[in-house]
Design a protein around this motif. Structure first.
Motif, PDB file in Angstrom:
ATOM      1  N   SER A  27       0.816  -1.206   0.000  1.00  0.00           N
ATOM      2  CA  SER A  27       0.000   0.000   0.000  1.00  0.00           C
ATOM      3  C   SER A  27       0.856   1.266   0.000  1.00  0.00           C
ATOM      4  O   SER A  27       0.510   2.256  -0.633  1.00  0.00           O
ATOM      5  N   VAL A  28       1.998   1.223   0.701  1.00  0.00           N
ATOM      6  CA  VAL A  28       2.897   2.387   0.700  1.00  0.00           C
ATOM      7  C   VAL A  28       3.492   2.576  -0.689  1.00  0.00           C
ATOM      8  O   VAL A  28       3.588   3.701  -1.180  1.00  0.00           O
ATOM      9  N   LYS A  29       3.859   1.487  -1.330  1.00  0.00           N
ATOM     10  CA  LYS A  29       4.434   1.572  -2.680  1.00  0.00           C
ATOM     11  C   LYS A  29       3.440   2.218  -3.644  1.00  0.00           C
ATOM     12  O   LYS A  29       3.822   3.002  -4.505  1.00  0.00           O
ATOM     13  N   LYS A  30       2.164   1.933  -3.446  1.00  0.00           N
ATOM     14  CA  LYS A  30       1.122   2.485  -4.319  1.00  0.00           C
ATOM     15  C   LYS A  30       0.784   3.929  -3.952  1.00  0.00           C
ATOM     16  O   LYS A  30       0.661   4.777  -4.815  1.00  0.00           O
ATOM     17  N   SER A  31       0.677   4.215  -2.647  1.00  0.00           N
ATOM     18  CA  SER A  31       0.244   5.546  -2.214  1.00  0.00           C
ATOM     19  C   SER A  31       1.380   6.561  -2.148  1.00  0.00           C
ATOM     20  O   SER A  31       1.148   7.757  -2.283  1.00  0.00           O
ATOM     21  N   ASP A  32       2.603   6.100  -1.908  1.00  0.00           N
ATOM     22  CA  ASP A  32       3.731   7.015  -1.755  1.00  0.00           C
ATOM     23  C   ASP A  32       5.006   6.401  -2.345  1.00  0.00           C
ATOM     24  O   ASP A  32       5.936   6.041  -1.618  1.00  0.00           O
ATOM     25  N   PRO A  33       5.059   6.280  -3.670  1.00  0.00           N
ATOM     26  CA  PRO A  33       6.234   5.648  -4.298  1.00  0.00           C
ATOM     27  C   PRO A  33       7.544   6.380  -4.017  1.00  0.00           C
ATOM     28  O   PRO A  33       8.598   5.761  -3.943  1.00  0.00           O
ATOM     29  N   GLU A  34       7.481   7.683  -3.810  1.00  0.00           N
ATOM     30  CA  GLU A  34       8.684   8.457  -3.494  1.00  0.00           C
ATOM     31  C   GLU A  34       9.278   7.992  -2.157  1.00  0.00           C
ATOM     32  O   GLU A  34      10.493   7.818  -2.043  1.00  0.00           O
ATOM     33  N   LEU A  35       8.428   7.771  -1.171  1.00  0.00           N
ATOM     34  CA  LEU A  35       8.889   7.287   0.127  1.00  0.00           C
ATOM     35  C   LEU A  35       9.500   5.900  -0.010  1.00  0.00           C
ATOM     36  O   LEU A  35      10.570   5.632   0.540  1.00  0.00           O
ATOM     37  N   MET A  36       8.861   5.031  -0.749  1.00  0.00           N
ATOM     38  CA  MET A  36       9.366   3.667  -0.926  1.00  0.00           C
ATOM     39  C   MET A  36      10.728   3.678  -1.621  1.00  0.00           C
ATOM     40  O   MET A  36      11.657   3.004  -1.186  1.00  0.00           O
ATOM     41  N   ARG A  37      10.862   4.460  -2.686  1.00  0.00           N
ATOM     42  CA  ARG A  37      12.143   4.555  -3.405  1.00  0.00           C
ATOM     43  C   ARG A  37      13.247   5.047  -2.478  1.00  0.00           C
ATOM     44  O   ARG A  37      14.341   4.492  -2.445  1.00  0.00           O
ATOM     45  N   SER A  38      12.950   6.082  -1.727  1.00  0.00           N
ATOM     46  CA  SER A  38      13.954   6.656  -0.835  1.00  0.00           C
ATOM     47  C   SER A  38      14.309   5.687   0.289  1.00  0.00           C
ATOM     48  O   SER A  38      15.480   5.542   0.641  1.00  0.00           O
ATOM     49  N   ALA A  39      13.312   5.022   0.850  1.00  0.00           N
ATOM     50  CA  ALA A  39      13.564   4.061   1.926  1.00  0.00           C
ATOM     51  C   ALA A  39      14.473   2.941   1.433  1.00  0.00           C
ATOM     52  O   ALA A  39      15.402   2.535   2.128  1.00  0.00           O
ATOM     53  N   LEU A  40      14.212   2.451   0.234  1.00  0.00           N
ATOM     54  CA  LEU A  40      15.019   1.355  -0.303  1.00  0.00           C
ATOM     55  C   LEU A  40      16.411   1.818  -0.736  1.00  0.00           C
ATOM     56  O   LEU A  40      17.312   1.004  -0.884  1.00  0.00           O
ATOM     57  N   TYR A  41      16.592   3.106  -0.925  1.00  0.00           N
ATOM     58  CA  TYR A  41      17.910   3.641  -1.219  1.00  0.00           C
ATOM     59  C   TYR A  41      18.774   3.642   0.045  1.00  0.00           C
ATOM     60  O   TYR A  41      19.949   3.279   0.007  1.00  0.00           O
ATOM     61  N   TYR A  42      18.167   4.029   1.174  1.00  0.00           N
ATOM     62  CA  TYR A  42      18.917   4.153   2.421  1.00  0.00           C
ATOM     63  C   TYR A  42      18.972   2.873   3.247  1.00  0.00           C
ATOM     64  O   TYR A  42      19.866   2.709   4.072  1.00  0.00           O
ATOM     65  N   PHE A  43      18.013   1.979   3.056  1.00  0.00           N
ATOM     66  CA  PHE A  43      17.920   0.760   3.867  1.00  0.00           C
ATOM     67  C   PHE A  43      17.853  -0.457   2.952  1.00  0.00           C
ATOM     68  O   PHE A  43      17.348  -0.360   1.838  1.00  0.00           O
ATOM     69  N   PRO A  44      18.313  -1.616   3.430  1.00  0.00           N
ATOM     70  CA  PRO A  44      18.325  -2.809   2.571  1.00  0.00           C
ATOM     71  C   PRO A  44      16.926  -3.320   2.210  1.00  0.00           C
ATOM     72  O   PRO A  44      16.772  -3.993   1.199  1.00  0.00           O
ATOM     73  N   SER A  45      15.924  -2.980   3.032  1.00  0.00           N
ATOM     74  CA  SER A  45      14.555  -3.422   2.722  1.00  0.00           C
ATOM     75  C   SER A  45      13.576  -2.483   3.416  1.00  0.00           C
ATOM     76  O   SER A  45      13.945  -1.713   4.313  1.00  0.00           O
ATOM     77  N   TRP A  46      12.315  -2.575   3.014  1.00  0.00           N
ATOM     78  CA  TRP A  46      11.271  -1.788   3.651  1.00  0.00           C
ATOM     79  C   TRP A  46      11.166  -2.154   5.139  1.00  0.00           C
ATOM     80  O   TRP A  46      11.007  -1.288   6.001  1.00  0.00           O
ATOM     81  N   GLU A  47      11.290  -3.427   5.438  1.00  0.00           N
ATOM     82  CA  GLU A  47      11.204  -3.898   6.820  1.00  0.00           C
ATOM     83  C   GLU A  47      12.314  -3.288   7.683  1.00  0.00           C
ATOM     84  O   GLU A  47      12.082  -2.919   8.830  1.00  0.00           O
ATOM     85  N   HIS A  48      13.518  -3.174   7.129  1.00  0.00           N
ATOM     86  CA  HIS A  48      14.624  -2.542   7.856  1.00  0.00           C
ATOM     87  C   HIS A  48      14.301  -1.070   8.138  1.00  0.00           C
ATOM     88  O   HIS A  48      14.596  -0.565   9.223  1.00  0.00           O
TER      89      HIS A  48
END
Length: 56
Positions: A27-48
């Motif tokens: 749902s985050v990937k769909k509603s806020d792709p910018e946040l997901m992209r940035s999170a995956l840039y700084y962290f190894p996974s969304w869960e991290h």
């Protein structure tokens, strides 16, 4: 790929989502792709990223 959020901004936005209860990756990937992209840039996974936000 341009990353528009800093790691602190990623943590802050995850914390905002936590208060609303909406941390589902899909749902985050769909509603806020910018946040997901940035999170995956700084962290190894969304869960991290979520775990890191919970610790701060």
């Amino acid at each position: 790929m341009e990353i528009s959020l800093s790691s602190d901004e990623v943590i802050s936005r995850i914390k905002q989502l936590q208060s609303g209860g909406g941390l589902n990756k899909k749902s985050v990937k769909k509603s806020d792709p910018e946040l997901m992209r940035s999170a995956l840039y700084y962290f190894p996974s969304w869960e991290h990223a979520v775990r890191n936000a919970e610790l701060l």
